[in-house]
Design a protein around this motif. Sequence first.
Motif, PDB file in Angstrom:
ATOM      1  N   LEU A  76      26.138   8.831  36.226  1.00 38.79           N
ATOM      2  CA  LEU A  76      26.747   8.418  34.961  1.00 38.79           C
ATOM      3  C   LEU A  76      26.886   6.913  34.836  1.00 38.79           C
ATOM      4  CD1 LEU A  76      29.536  11.075  34.436  1.00 38.79           C
ATOM      5  CD2 LEU A  76      27.646  10.601  32.903  1.00 38.79           C
ATOM      6  N   GLU A  99      19.514   3.930  23.755  1.00 40.31           N
ATOM      7  CA  GLU A  99      18.846   4.401  24.963  1.00 40.31           C
ATOM      8  C   GLU A  99      17.804   3.354  25.342  1.00 40.31           C
ATOM      9  OE1 GLU A  99      15.597   7.473  24.281  1.00 40.31           O
ATOM     10  OE2 GLU A  99      16.955   7.952  22.612  1.00 40.31           O
ATOM     11  N   PRO A 128      23.874   4.162  27.236  1.00 31.08           N
ATOM     12  CA  PRO A 128      24.248   5.416  27.905  1.00 31.08           C
ATOM     13  C   PRO A 128      23.088   6.070  28.653  1.00 31.08           C
ATOM     14  CG  PRO A 128      24.015   5.770  25.551  1.00 31.08           C
ATOM     15  CD  PRO A 128      23.878   4.302  25.776  1.00 31.08           C
ATOM     16  N   PHE A 129      21.843   5.701  28.302  1.00 27.31           N
ATOM     17  CA  PHE A 129      20.687   6.364  28.902  1.00 27.31           C
ATOM     18  C   PHE A 129      19.658   5.353  29.379  1.00 27.31           C
ATOM     19  CE2 PHE A 129      22.302   9.244  25.534  1.00 27.31           C
ATOM     20  CZ  PHE A 129      22.817  10.230  26.377  1.00 27.31           C
ATOM     21  N   HIS A 148      26.824   6.681  30.842  1.00 30.57           N
ATOM     22  CA  HIS A 148      26.658   7.837  29.962  1.00 30.57           C
ATOM     23  C   HIS A 148      27.887   8.097  29.097  1.00 30.57           C
ATOM     24  CE1 HIS A 148      23.150   9.927  32.272  1.00 30.57           C
ATOM     25  NE2 HIS A 148      23.028   8.619  32.283  1.00 30.57           N
TER      26      HIS A 148
END
Length: 453
Positions: A76, A99, A128-129, A148
């Motif tokens: 995460l 992302e 987050p990605f 994440h």
Amino acid sequence: MSFNEDISFKIQENKLKCAYTSNSQCICVDNFIEHNNIKKDEYLYVLNKWSKYYNYDPFFSTMMLKQMVCNENADLLKFYLLSNLDFKNKKRILVFSHELSRTGGSIVVLDAVKELISNGYYVLVVSPFDGDLRNEYKILSVSVIIDHRLAWTRGEKEEKSLFKINWYMDNFVREFDFLFVGTLMGHNLIARYQNYNIPTIWWVHEGSYSLDFIHKVLPQNLNKNIHVLCGGKYVQDMLKKYNIHYESTILLYGVKDIISNYKYKPNYHEKVRFLIAGTIDKRKGQDIVIKAIKNLPKEILSETEFIFIGARSFGNVYDMLMQEKNNYKNIKVLKTVSRTELFKLYNEIDCLLCASRDDPMPVVATEAMMLSKPCLCSTATGTSRYIVDKENGFIFENENVAQLVDKIIYIVKNKSVLKEVGLKSRKIYEENFSIDKFGLSLKNIMRNIKSDF
């Protein structure tokens, strides 16, 4: 927090072992730690100075990470930090990218970061990605944090986003002069941080397919520190269609000019070659092209070739395409290719065909125009707003198969005009989508935002 981390990492730097718990009491001997120097910008100071320990700390176990983020997924939170970056003498921008894979929204944020760096800003990216673009940021000497939890309240109503995103981010953002949020997927970040009174850019590119899903959870009202930038008039119109009345400015993305790398080849095939590039799904409208092909007269079919390229997505469009490929010799289907191979393909076609049902500003069309290739676009593309039909491109009504058939017939019967139309389409690129134009527009926007604060 940062004082404790700083002294802990200094202990490790001196080849000693350190175990810190939340109940520890830290008693500091004078001059052992430069604590007076980290009260301001403490997060940036620690992240920059001790980047190697954030990237890999032998004393911070996977189990500790799971407990810290309250989740069994230890991936995460990841730090990809570069040391010795100058953040003290520059204006700072914290960039939120939805992302880091090679999607259109992520790529244009990367291009914006390049321009911000060239204008003297210190930039740090959080997302987050993870994805391939992280390596591009490394080349630019930009630190990246993957968390994440930034996506946990996506798709949730505004009131849920008002709770903490996470404990460090809520404090970390205060050390920056500007925030930059890419795409409508950052709505939860806007809802959370608009009350921080930090000048914030929200650059949105989505059309109706995205707004169908997300319009009900977008913030209804924005504070004056939020500056909405739309990736074209099409995006502005879509927001209004969904009763989202944000005050906004248009910022078109830019595409690097590489026409000098390719020798122009107009109509060197006996057949007129159309390229349909993009994810194969209903939104991109390949099924509309297939229906048009099936309605073309035999004499036109014999003079055309349709090249489809793109990854398979949801729905039955791909299956339909593969079935018709077996029925028509002039249909070719290629797998996804590298950027270099794609640009070579642009140079071998006569016309870029974009039949999308919803496409705010397809990059493939812009790239084709950059290489002086004319585009045939549906009215549901942002590109169509810049085309004068039969002058610098071609337009057909969205989902109107009969009109598309007519335009294909016209192009085949008048292929001698394609060179002139293509050269005029190059003007659309030069006047709206060049990197220089993009850089100047972004620079002026940043200047105006700074003057407001």
